[in-house]
Write an enzyme that holds these catalytic residues in place. Structure first.
Site, short mmCIF file in Angstrom:
data_model
loop_
_atom_site.label_atom_id
_atom_site.label_comp_id
_atom_site.label_asym_id
_atom_site.label_seq_id
_atom_site.Cartn_x
_atom_site.Cartn_y
_atom_site.Cartn_z
CE LYS A 1 -51.22 -36.25 -7.65
NZ LYS A 1 -49.89 -36.83 -8.03
CG ASP B 1 -46.24 -38.76 -3.43
OD1 ASP B 1 -46.30 -37.58 -3.82
OD2 ASP B 1 -45.84 -39.69 -4.16
CB SER B 2 -45.47 -33.32 -1.62
OG SER B 2 -46.85 -33.03 -1.42
CG ASP C 1 -50.28 -38.11 -4.64
OD1 ASP C 1 -50.94 -38.07 -5.69
OD2 ASP C 1 -49.37 -37.28 -4.38
CD GLU D 1 -45.66 -39.43 -9.30
OE1 GLU D 1 -45.67 -38.65 -8.33
OE2 GLU D 1 -44.60 -39.98 -9.72
CD GLU E 1 -44.53 -32.02 -10.33
OE1 GLU E 1 -43.67 -31.63 -9.53
OE2 GLU E 1 -45.29 -32.98 -10.09
#
Length: 276
Positions: free
Chosen positions: A119, A50-51, A89, A121, A187
């Protein structure tokens, strides 16, 4: 498993099996077909992160990324991969409500992009969701430490897990591994903590600003190529300066156009086609 000799893409269980092996897991982010083609067979897995919101869309954080954006870029990356596994993501707001919401959106992303895994978080509070997803055929890569979707509660892009907070992150790592995650991104955590987590849990750790002792590494490709220059985290190594090269090329082009040196005779067409 060797990325330089692999003929087909690995599956999540293949990545899990790389835990503790001599060859660390290699990963980069990708958002486009041409970039994915450059990575295919070199990276063990390619992450559609999602960056993309910050790198390609000019957003100030990842929070504005939508499911539609992830689908668009996931489909583009999938067209460029045959030998590397695709992981995608889940964007902010697509899974936090609960397991049922997470399954709807994870299955949608896998169905529309062909990704082998998603993925997401979050720490131990995401264990129930991960267990729910994996029980229903959705492989999950977990992500703890600095979780960019939580920057408003974390107070910015700060190192996570220093001092006593390290014990909480270790507990998170165990909870997520026990819930069925096949790998865990760490991270921006202290190297000693990353090494401790790597030694303690039975699934691979993927470091980004963590430790060379992790089972693998991931970077944002535009960071490591010097294409995204809005900021440079300490953990990024620039392997090229393509942004500077591109800017120099654009200046050279503009200068030649203004001086009418481009297009030159070899770049234009005659009235008649040349004789064959």
């Amino acid at each position: 498993m060797s990325a330089t000799t692999r003929k087909t893409a690995p599956l999540p269980d293949d990545i899990r099996a790389m835990k503790g092996t001599a060859a660390p897991i290699v990963s980069l982010t990708a958002y486009t077909t041409p970039m994915a083609r450059l990575m295919d067979g070199i990276c063990d897995f390619v992450l559609v992160g999602d960056s993309v919101g910050m790198v390609l869309h000019g957003l100030s954080s990842t929070l504005g990324v939508t499911m539609e954006m992830m689908e668009l870029h996931g489909q583009a990356v999938a067209r460029g991969l045959t030998r590397s596994m695709l992981v995608i993501d889940m964007p902010f707001g697509s899974y936090e409500e609960g397991p049922a919401q997470a399954f709807r959106n994870a299955s949608r992303l896998m169905r529309t992009t062909g990704a082998a895994a998603v993925k997401l978080e979050g720490g131990a509070h995401m264990a129930e969701t991960i267990a729910f997803l994996t029980a229903r055929g959705v492989p999950v890569m977990a992500h703890i430490g600095l979780t960019p979707q939580s920057i408003n509660t974390l107070g910015g892009y700060k190192v996570q897990g220093r001092g006593a907070a390290g014990d909480a992150l270790l507990a998170d790592a165990h909870a997520l591994a026990d819930a069925g995650a096949f790998a865990l991104v760490l991270e921006k955590v202290p190297a000693s903590l990353a090494d401790r987590i790597t030694a303690d849990i039975g699934i691979p750790t993927i470091g980004i600003g963590a430790s060379a002792g992790c089972d693998g590494q991931v970077l944002v490709v535009d960071d490591m190529l010097g294409l995204f220059t809005a900021f440079k985290p300490k953990f990024v190594k620039r392997y090229a300066t393509l942004g500077e090269d591109a800017e120099a090329a654009i200046h050279a082009y503009a200068e030649e156009v203004r001086a009418r040196r481009f297009p030159a005779p070899e770049h234009v067409f005659a009235d008649e086609a040349p004789a064959s």
